[in-house]
Design a protein around this motif. Sequence first.
Motif, short mmCIF file in Angstrom:
data_model
loop_
_atom_site.label_atom_id
_atom_site.label_comp_id
_atom_site.label_asym_id
_atom_site.label_seq_id
_atom_site.Cartn_x
_atom_site.Cartn_y
_atom_site.Cartn_z
N THR A 1 0.84 -1.19 0.00
CA THR A 1 0.00 0.00 0.00
C THR A 1 0.87 1.24 0.00
O THR A 1 1.84 1.32 0.76
CB THR A 1 -0.92 0.04 1.24
N ILE A 2 0.53 2.18 -0.85
CA ILE A 2 1.11 3.52 -0.78
C ILE A 2 0.11 4.38 -0.04
O ILE A 2 -1.04 4.54 -0.48
CB ILE A 2 1.39 4.09 -2.18
N ARG A 3 0.52 4.93 1.11
CA ARG A 3 -0.38 5.77 1.89
C ARG A 3 0.17 7.18 1.95
O ARG A 3 1.33 7.39 2.34
CB ARG A 3 -0.57 5.21 3.30
N VAL A 4 -0.66 8.14 1.57
CA VAL A 4 -0.26 9.54 1.56
C VAL A 4 -1.20 10.31 2.46
O VAL A 4 -2.42 10.28 2.27
CB VAL A 4 -0.31 10.12 0.13
N ASP A 5 -0.63 11.01 3.46
CA ASP A 5 -1.46 11.72 4.42
C ASP A 5 -0.65 12.82 5.07
O ASP A 5 0.58 12.70 5.18
CB ASP A 5 -1.99 10.76 5.50
#
Length: 528
Positions: free
Chosen positions: A288-292
């Motif tokens: 998973t690529i998670r951007v936050d």
Amino acid sequence: MQRPLGAQIAHMLKSRGVDTVFGIPGVHNIEMYRGMEQAGLRHVLARHEQGAGFMADGYTRATGRPGVCTLITGPGVLNALTALGQSYSDSVPVLALASCLDETAARRGQLHQMRDQRAAAGTVCAWSEVARDAATAYALIDRALGEFGSARPRPRAIHLPIATLGAPADAPPAAPARAARPEATHAQVTAVVDAVLAAERPLFVFGGGALGGADVVPDLLRQTGAASFTTYAARGIVPPGHPAHFGAFLARPDSARVAAQADLVIALGTELSEVDLWRDALGHDCPTIRVDIDPEILTACGPRDMPILGDAGALMRALAIAIPARTEDRAPCWDLDEIAHTRARWRAEVMAERPGVVETAEALRDAMPDDAMIWSDMTQFAYGATEVWDMPRPGHWHHPYGFGTLGYALPAAIGGAVARPGLPTVAILGDYGLQYTLPELGTAVELGLPLPILVWDNAQLGEIRDAMVAAQIAPTAVVARNPDFLALARAYGAHATQPDTLDALKAALVQAFTADRPTLIRMTPAML
């Protein structure tokens, strides 16, 4: 020039871009009102501090600018905590300015006294601080406004002692420079491009934190061949009818099967929380690529994942530039016929679970202007509608997702309508939720807002009844005697109507947008 601090704060807010304040004056906070008119601030008089907080929340969601509410000591602050808790849950930048007692350690029995007002507000705000002098008050206001634009934009509370508010104070300093939100580095953008182009079945999940990149979403889906979901908060970020879009059906249990087919998930601006999924996990078994922008969210990443601290919208725009420089558009990686079939099946499930909701929602959707902004409440109608109602643009349906507060829709829609004069604004709520904040209808009438208030009246707590039945509990305390909503609305000075068909409902909605005051429209299952 010197002025009482309360007046200086009014001028400071105006100089920082604030134009509207929501609240109720009280004996403890009247100094906040001394300079409002002179500073050019508009004050909207709520009927309850909870309503003032919800109005500030709705104003912020409509404009992207911080909403401000003024509160009195003690009970005024406590009344607003539900609204501030909703803003905290949904990342809404509300600034609460409250009066407080000058001294509480030695004296007892003072008006509005409580044990620890600052700590109480701190339970639902990013921070809660007391300003005992003018310099501290100015610094905290600028700190709050700066953090709203550079970090996760949750509410902040500033408490001002009564004597301090009335004391002479020098003018506030000039506005400081403000930091921007963090953005992904060039190396991180390159790594995301590499991973997405290497994936055979990439799946985007767009959350409310990705709305800043809405303009490039069609490009991203075309360039990558990916499929997509949105959370409820991101509805409209993918154009309605896009063939590679699974919709806002993440809460369907079967969406876990779809997620399991992906070999890369790109989660942009979403917590993937319980209220997004209604299960423990998305259902995928792939990186998973998670951007936050919230580092806490990124601590949930696993060893194969790629956490990126940064603004999701900025990364999306960077990808839309970087990917075409590397390769041509990709063919769809997912079976588009299967996506359409899956969406149709999920829509049928909603129809079976919540009879009448889908038909009514789709009738309203057909009559709703594309630029309408909708606020909904915790009601069975909204639960179904937010799954099946494809929004024509993002950021135009607001719901109390995380905290889940009843009574949100009416005052929040009032705040939104104040923020968007001349543009269509709608409140959708249930018969029970309306009674939580019904007095705010008086504010809407005072302001002459052409606000349709759509009330789904099934004469019971329908969602709770169904939950009890599913749990094999005899339905208890789910039916209450409702008032005559049409008569109540008219007593406040509003228009009121009860359509008897879906066509009549659509006509009533259209007429309400051009009325000289709010219109309560009672919807019942008998319309179908």
